[in-house]
Design an enzyme around this catalytic site. Structure first.
Site, PDB file in Angstrom:
ATOM      1  N   GLU A   1       3.801  -0.753  -3.820  1.00 54.53           N
ATOM      2  CA  GLU A   1       4.580   0.084  -2.887  1.00 54.53           C
ATOM      3  C   GLU A   1       5.352   1.217  -3.560  1.00 54.53           C
ATOM      4  O   GLU A   1       6.551   1.387  -3.335  1.00 54.53           O
ATOM      5  CB  GLU A   1       5.537  -0.810  -2.073  1.00 54.53           C
ATOM      6  CG  GLU A   1       4.795  -1.913  -1.326  1.00 54.53           C
ATOM      7  CD  GLU A   1       5.709  -2.835  -0.514  1.00 54.53           C
ATOM      8  OE1 GLU A   1       6.931  -2.733  -0.636  1.00 54.53           O
ATOM      9  OE2 GLU A   1       5.172  -3.659   0.240  1.00 54.53           O
TER      10      GLU A   1
ATOM     11  N   GLU B   1      -3.423  -8.496   1.449  1.00 53.91           N
ATOM     12  CA  GLU B   1      -2.383  -9.285   2.133  1.00 53.91           C
ATOM     13  C   GLU B   1      -2.653  -9.330   3.638  1.00 53.91           C
ATOM     14  O   GLU B   1      -1.753  -9.135   4.463  1.00 53.91           O
ATOM     15  CB  GLU B   1      -0.991  -8.684   1.868  1.00 53.91           C
ATOM     16  CG  GLU B   1      -0.668  -8.525   0.403  1.00 53.91           C
ATOM     17  CD  GLU B   1       0.747  -8.015   0.119  1.00 53.91           C
ATOM     18  OE1 GLU B   1       1.607  -8.055   1.015  1.00 53.91           O
ATOM     19  OE2 GLU B   1       0.973  -7.566  -1.021  1.00 53.91           O
TER      20      GLU B   1
HETATM   21  C1  GLA Z   1       4.883  -7.054   0.745  1.00 54.96           C
HETATM   22  C2  GLA Z   1       4.654  -7.730  -0.583  1.00 54.96           C
HETATM   23  C3  GLA Z   1       4.296  -9.177  -0.426  1.00 54.96           C
HETATM   24  C4  GLA Z   1       5.127  -9.873   0.612  1.00 54.96           C
HETATM   25  C5  GLA Z   1       5.090  -9.097   1.892  1.00 54.96           C
HETATM   26  C6  GLA Z   1       5.845  -9.736   3.011  1.00 54.96           C
HETATM   27  O1  GLA Z   1       3.743  -6.766   1.398  1.00 54.96           O
HETATM   28  O2  GLA Z   1       3.673  -7.107  -1.340  1.00 54.96           O
HETATM   29  O3  GLA Z   1       4.451  -9.816  -1.659  1.00 54.96           O
HETATM   30  O4  GLA Z   1       6.435 -10.013   0.140  1.00 54.96           O
HETATM   31  O5  GLA Z   1       5.645  -7.820   1.628  1.00 54.96           O
HETATM   32  O6  GLA Z   1       6.749 -10.675   2.639  1.00 54.96           O
END
Ligand code: GLA
Length: 380
Positions: free
Chosen positions: A179, A285
C-alpha cells in the site's frame, strides 16, 4: 444457524460430477454439503494458479486445518508476519507464531506467501524514532534529517535481511511493500515516505532480492489496483522503478472487492496492463463482500442474509474465476483472505464501526464450513 446451501439449479451436472460417490444431488440440493466432501478447489485450478488462504496460527488445527489441506495449496499469515508482530522491538524478533505457519506449509506441501515486509500500518513506532527517541517525521534540521534517513534505511535493511534469510527456503513470494500509493494516486505520505522519499521502496526490494531464495518472487501489493487514478499511479511507479533496475517480479492485487465491483472488464484490463510490464500478477487477499463498506443495505443480523444475496455473489464469483482462468498464464496465485465465513476481517470492521451490524460472508465456504453457491459457481 445459517443455511445457504442450495446450489444454483444450472449447476446440476457439475454437482453430480463433484459429489463423492453415494451422495445424490437431490439430497445435496436441500441439505448442507460439507467442504470436506466436495472436490478440492486447488485441483480444479491446478493448470492455472495455486489457491491460497490467509490464516492465523490457531487455524492450523481442527476443521480449519482439514479444509485448508483439502482445498488450498498455498497459505499466507493473516497477521503474524507483519512488522509489529514479528519485530516488535528493535532487534527483538518474535518468530514463534510465524514458524508455526511455515511448518504447516512445509508439512502439507503448500506454497507460502510472505506478508508483509514493509507497511505503514501494523508497524511499531520504534522504526521512526531517532536515536534520542524523537519522531523523525518532525525533524526540520536538514543534516539531522539526512542522518535519520540513513538510520531508518539501515533498520529496514536489518529487518528485511533477518526475516527473509530465515525463511529463504520456505517463502515462494514476498509482499515486499504494501500500500505505498494512496487512493488519490499520490505516493502515500507514510513515515517511510516522509523520511526517505521512495528510497525505502528501492532498499526494500534490493534487500529482499539479496537474501531471498533464488526462485522467490517479489511483489508490490495494494488494494483498489483496478481503480483510477490509483491503478495508473501504481503502474507508472512500477514502470519507473523497473527502469531503475529495482527487482520487482510482480504485483499483488489485494482484491478486497464486493459483488459486482469492480467490473470484470476493469479487472481484466488491470491484469493485462501489469502483465504488459513483464510482471506476474497475484490475487493476494480476495474477499467478495456482500455489502461493501459501509454495509449497504445493513442487515440486522448475520442470520438474515437472504439467499438471493448468495446467488448474486455466486454469479460474480463465477465471472471472476472464469476471468482468472482465462488469464491463467498471467496469474500465478489466487489467495482468499480467509478460509471460511466464520473468520473474516470484514466482520471486525462491522464490530468496530457498526455495532456488529452488517456481518459479512465473503468466501465460498460458509461459517459452518459448508459450501455456498459461490463454491459451485467457481468449480463449474
Ligand atoms: C490490508 C492488509 C492485510 C489485512 C487487510 C485487512 O489489505 O494488506 O494484511 O490487514 O488490510 O485487515
Amino acid at each position: 444457524m445459517l443455511k445457504v446451501l442450495r446450489k444454483p439449479v444450472i449447476c446440476g451436472l457439475a454437482l453430480a460430477l463433484l459429489l463423492p460417490a453415494g451422495m445424490n444431488s437431490v439430497s445435496a440440493a436441500n441439505e448442507p454439503v460439507s467442504a470436506l466432501e466436495v472436490k478440492p478447489m486447488d485441483e480444479r485450478y491446478k493448470n492455472s494458479f495455486t489457491i491460497g488462504a490467509a490464516v492465523e496460527p490457531y487455524q492450523l488445527e481442527g476443521k480449519d486445518a482439514e479444509v485448508l489441506k483439502r482445498h488450498y495449496n498455498s497459505i499466507v499469515a493473516e497477521n503474524v508476519m507483519k512488522p509489529i508482530n514479528i519485530h516488535p522491538e528493535e532487534g527483538k524478533f518474535n518468530f514463534t507464531e510465524a514458524d508455526k505457519i511455515v511448518k504447516f506449509a512445509k508439512e502439507n506441501n503448500m506454497d507460502l506467501r510472505g506478508h508483509n515486509l514493509v507497511w505503514h500500518s501494523q508497524v511499531p513506532d520504534w522504526f521512526f524514532l531517532d536515536e534520542e527517541g524523537k519522531p523523525m517525521v518532525n525533524e526540520t534540521d536538514p543534516k539531522q534529517r539526512e542522518k535519520n534517513k540513513k538510520l531508518l534505511l539501515k533498520r529496514l535493511e536489518t529487518h528485511i535481511k533477518t526475516i527473509v534469510k530465515r525463511y529463504k527456503n520456505d517463502v515462494d513470494s514476498w509482499d515486499v511493500v504494501n500500500e505505498v500509493v494512496d487512493d488519490s494516486g499520490e505516493l502515500r505520505q507514510s513515515p517511510w515516505y516522509q523520511i526517505t522519499g521512495t528510497d525505502y521502496i528501492k532498499v526494500a526490494f534490493e534487500t529482499a532480492r539479496k537474501y531471498a531464495g533464488k526462485d522467490a518472487k517479489l511483489y508490490i501489493n495494494d488494494y483498489n489496483t483496478e481503480i483510477e487514478p490509483k491503478r495508473t499511479a501504481i503502474y507508472n511507479l512500477v514502470k519507473d522503478l523497473l527502469a531503475q533496475g529495482v527487482p520487482i517480479d510482480g504485483i499483488g492485487h489485494q482484491s478486497h472487492i464486493q459483488v459486482g465491483w469492480p467490473s470484470i472488464q476493469e479487472i481484466e484490463k488491470t491484469i493485462n496492463m501489469f502483465a504488459g510490464l513483464g510482471l506476474d500478477n497475484q490475487i493476494t487477499e480476495l474477499d467478495v463482500s456482500l455489502y461493501g463498506w459501509p454495509p449497504t443495505p445493513a442487515y440486522p443480523s448475520y442470520d438474515l442474509i437472504p439467499q438471493s444475496e448468495f446467488e448474486r455473489q455466486a454469479a460474480y464469483y463465477d465471472q471472476l474465476f472464469a476471468l482468472y482462468e482465462k488469464l491463467g498464464d498471467k496469474i500465478s496465485n489466487v489467495t482468499f483472505w480467509g478460509i471460511a465465513d466464520n473468520h473474516t476481517w470484514l466482520n471486525d470492521r462491522a464490530e468496530q464501526y457498526n455495532n456488529g451490524v452488517g456481518k459479512d460472508a465473503p468466501f465460498v465456504f460458509d461459517a459452518n464450513y459448508n459450501v455456498k453457491p459461490a463454491y459451485w459457481a467457481i468449480m463449474d
